[in-house]
Design a protein around this motif. Structure first.
Motif, PDB file in Angstrom:
ATOM      1  N   ILE A  11      59.076  -6.348  13.528  1.00 36.00           N
ATOM      2  CA  ILE A  11      59.663  -6.952  14.124  1.00 36.00           C
ATOM      3  C   ILE A  11      58.581  -8.293  14.134  1.00 36.00           C
ATOM      4  O   ILE A  11      59.247  -9.695  14.507  1.00 36.00           O
ATOM      5  N   ALA A  12      57.903  -8.178  14.080  1.00 36.76           N
ATOM      6  CA  ALA A  12      56.432  -8.637  14.155  1.00 36.76           C
ATOM      7  C   ALA A  12      55.985 -10.259  12.875  1.00 36.76           C
ATOM      8  O   ALA A  12      55.356 -10.529  12.576  1.00 36.76           O
ATOM      9  N   ALA A  13      57.101 -10.003  12.172  1.00 41.22           N
ATOM     10  CA  ALA A  13      56.659 -10.373  10.290  1.00 41.22           C
ATOM     11  C   ALA A  13      57.010 -11.959  10.847  1.00 41.22           C
ATOM     12  O   ALA A  13      56.454 -12.934  10.103  1.00 41.22           O
ATOM     13  N   TYR A  14      58.009 -11.876  12.153  1.00 40.58           N
ATOM     14  CA  TYR A  14      58.281 -13.623  12.369  1.00 40.58           C
ATOM     15  C   TYR A  14      57.157 -13.915  12.761  1.00 40.58           C
ATOM     16  O   TYR A  14      57.166 -15.916  12.564  1.00 40.58           O
ATOM     17  N   LYS A  15      55.720 -13.577  13.215  1.00 40.50           N
ATOM     18  CA  LYS A  15      55.220 -14.310  13.736  1.00 40.50           C
ATOM     19  C   LYS A  15      54.287 -14.627  12.790  1.00 40.50           C
ATOM     20  O   LYS A  15      53.210 -15.982  12.514  1.00 40.50           O
ATOM     21  N   VAL A  16      54.091 -14.033  11.450  1.00 46.18           N
ATOM     22  CA  VAL A  16      53.388 -14.375   9.966  1.00 46.18           C
ATOM     23  C   VAL A  16      53.779 -15.752   9.609  1.00 46.18           C
ATOM     24  O   VAL A  16      53.361 -16.092   8.785  1.00 46.18           O
ATOM     25  N   THR A  31      50.627 -17.213  -1.695  1.00 46.10           N
ATOM     26  CA  THR A  31      52.317 -16.393  -2.421  1.00 46.10           C
ATOM     27  C   THR A  31      51.557 -15.135  -1.573  1.00 46.10           C
ATOM     28  O   THR A  31      50.780 -14.160  -1.344  1.00 46.10           O
ATOM     29  N   VAL A  32      53.666 -15.446  -0.972  1.00 46.54           N
ATOM     30  CA  VAL A  32      53.967 -13.899   0.203  1.00 46.54           C
ATOM     31  C   VAL A  32      55.264 -13.439  -0.868  1.00 46.54           C
ATOM     32  O   VAL A  32      55.593 -13.217  -2.039  1.00 46.54           O
ATOM     33  N   GLY A  43      63.929 -14.173   5.877  1.00 43.08           N
ATOM     34  CA  GLY A  43      64.529 -14.247   4.635  1.00 43.08           C
ATOM     35  C   GLY A  43      63.252 -14.556   3.582  1.00 43.08           C
ATOM     36  O   GLY A  43      62.620 -15.293   3.931  1.00 43.08           O
ATOM     37  N   VAL A  44      63.870 -14.260   2.473  1.00 44.01           N
ATOM     38  CA  VAL A  44      62.653 -14.979   1.374  1.00 44.01           C
ATOM     39  C   VAL A  44      62.892 -16.399   1.338  1.00 44.01           C
ATOM     40  O   VAL A  44      62.177 -17.221   1.498  1.00 44.01           O
ATOM     41  N   ALA A  45      63.624 -17.095   1.275  1.00 42.99           N
ATOM     42  CA  ALA A  45      64.435 -18.869   1.742  1.00 42.99           C
ATOM     43  C   ALA A  45      63.499 -18.900   2.539  1.00 42.99           C
ATOM     44  O   ALA A  45      62.203 -19.657   2.239  1.00 42.99           O
ATOM     45  N   THR A  46      62.819 -18.366   3.701  1.00 43.18           N
ATOM     46  CA  THR A  46      62.117 -19.230   4.745  1.00 43.18           C
ATOM     47  C   THR A  46      60.388 -18.669   4.124  1.00 43.18           C
ATOM     48  O   THR A  46      59.454 -20.065   4.392  1.00 43.18           O
TER      49      THR A  46
END
Ligand code: CTP
Length: 409
Positions: A11-16, A31-32, A43-46
């Motif tokens: 869930i912490a992915a959003y903080k990244v 490059t992510v 999502g990939v788009a973000t």
């Protein structure tokens, strides 16, 4: 710099997303590479929009460019956040089942993992063994932060703040160590001897030189901690690179220690605190008058700061580590160790570092010989040598006690 930002499925992915912005805004080319699970959270788009680079997690996209070879080889730095338990396990066992793990195997530059998971998962022996393996290979693994986790639980396992990961990443890229035993920890240490005023020119003091406390502060600093040194009277200068707060009396020391302890992972009471202070402090110099009787100084008890720090810690339910020092002399009723055992129980601290004192021993000397007692009941540990040697052993023990509370090895 060319940075690869690996994103794990937590869930912490959003903080990244904020971490990514810190990298791009400071001019880095990022490059992510999210894992499959990570794309369920963000999502990939973000990632594409924020990084300005194409994003995939498949080794089968752009096969002609052999992406995993190129990305891994060309990266000046790889940062993985959040590093989930699964990702740490895959990296530690050298798996190559997606683009991120392939890239990690190709890496030639520094690699930083910023873990985030539930406390139990972090503390699990399997995760800790994986962290140890990665560290032994020179990969930097940050300690997770403590606090509220996704559910109602709280403890170590939170993703460190994006700013903290960013700072660590930049430090790592410059060759600095970012996962030293106490990095990310705040340690508050009291040192020296309090002075209890009688009048504007006189005080009751003690023989403490502050040398042991200063050595502890330097050792904690060298172990990567942020150090606050609360200094009563000392005969030696404070070490560089620590925050110094000067105090004089036990009451001042108490106030400063209680405030400083609130934000500390470790509190060490190495100061020689006067147990008593003059009941009255004269505002003007007490005169010698030949016509009056010999003056009597009435003393009152000072609060026991160590005991109070433990009480505050316990009331807050915090896992802060509290370390006391004991200056002991034996007598006909008991030896040094039996008095020290009783003191450990009475004060309730986690570790008690016991000094055998006498007029010619310990105070002001350069060498020290101590026994470290633990509330958890492990065997007493002896340490002797210079005060720096003893400090290094005590700080080392603090590191291993912290790993017991928040395991890291
Ligand atoms: N200490 C404290 N507050 C006091 C006295 C001592 O916080 N008023 C701390 C010291 O910094 C040290 C520990 O308590 O970490 C033990 O200090 P020591 O002088 O050995 O013990 P006392 O409590 O003074 O006990 P006694 O004099 O009975 O030996």
């Amino acid at each position: 710099m060319r940075i690869v930002l690996g994103v794990g499925g937590g869930i912490a992915a959003y903080k990244v997303a904020s971490l990514l912005r810190l990298f791009t805004e400071t001019g880095h080319d990022v490059t992510v590479i999210p894992t499959e699970a990570a794309t369920r959270f963000v999502g990939v788009a973000t990632w594409e929009a924020l990084s300005g680079n194409p994003v995939t997690n498949s080794v089968f996209d752009d096969v002609d460019q052999v992406k995993h070879v190129r990305l891994g080889h060309e990266a000046d730095l790889i940062v993985v956040a959040p590093a989930t338990a699964d990702l740490l396990a895959r990296a530690a066992t050298g798996q190559a089942n997606d683009l991120l793990t392939n890239t990690l195997l190709m890496a030639r530059g520094p690699v930083l993992f910023a873990p985030a998971m539930h406390t139990e998962m972090w503390q699990h022996a399997a995760t800790q063994a994986n962290v140890e393996t990665l560290r032994s290979r020179g990969v930097a693994v940050l300690e997770p932060a403590s606090g509220r986790l996704t559910g109602s639980d709280s403890g170590p396992g939170r993703l460190p703040e994006p700013e903290a990961i960013f700072e660590a990443a930049m430090a790592l890229a410059h060759g600095l160590q970012v996962d030293a035993p106490l990095s990310g920890r705040t340690v508050t240490i009291s040192a020296g001897g309090t002075r209890e005023p009688l009048d504007p020119v006189r005080f009751l003091g003690n023989r403490s030189s502050g040398k042991q406390g200063v050595a502890l502060a330097a050792a904690a600093r060298d172990a990567g901690a942020t150090v606050r040194l609360v200094a009563a009277h000392m005969e030696v200068p404070a070490p560089a690179g620590v925050e110094l707060i000067a105090v004089e009396t036990a009451l001042q020391l108490r106030e400063v220690m209680l405030a400083a302890a609130a934000g500390s992972d470790v509190v060490i009471m190495a100061a020689a605190v006067a147990d008593f202070r003059p009941a009255e402090v004269s505002g003007s110099k007490i005169k010698k008058r030949d016509d009056t009787a010999d003056p009597v100084i009435t003393l009152v008890r000072n609060p026991d700061i160590l005991q109070e720090l433990v009480e505050v810690r316990d009331a807050a339910g915090s896992s802060q580590l509290v370390v006391g020092f004991a200056a002991e002399t034996g007598d006909e009723q008991g030896d040094v160790l039996s008095y020290a055992e009783a003191k450990l129980k009475r004060k309730g601290c986690d570790l008690l570092v016991v000094n055998h004192v006498g007029a010619d021993k310990v105070f002001g000397q350069d060498n020290n010989s101590v026994v470290i007692l633990s509330r958890a009941g492990s065997e007493p540990q002896s340490a002797s040598g210079s005060k720096q040697d003893v400090a290094a052993i005590v700080i080392d023990r603090v590191g291993s006690e912290l790993s017991r509370v928040f395991p890291r090895t």
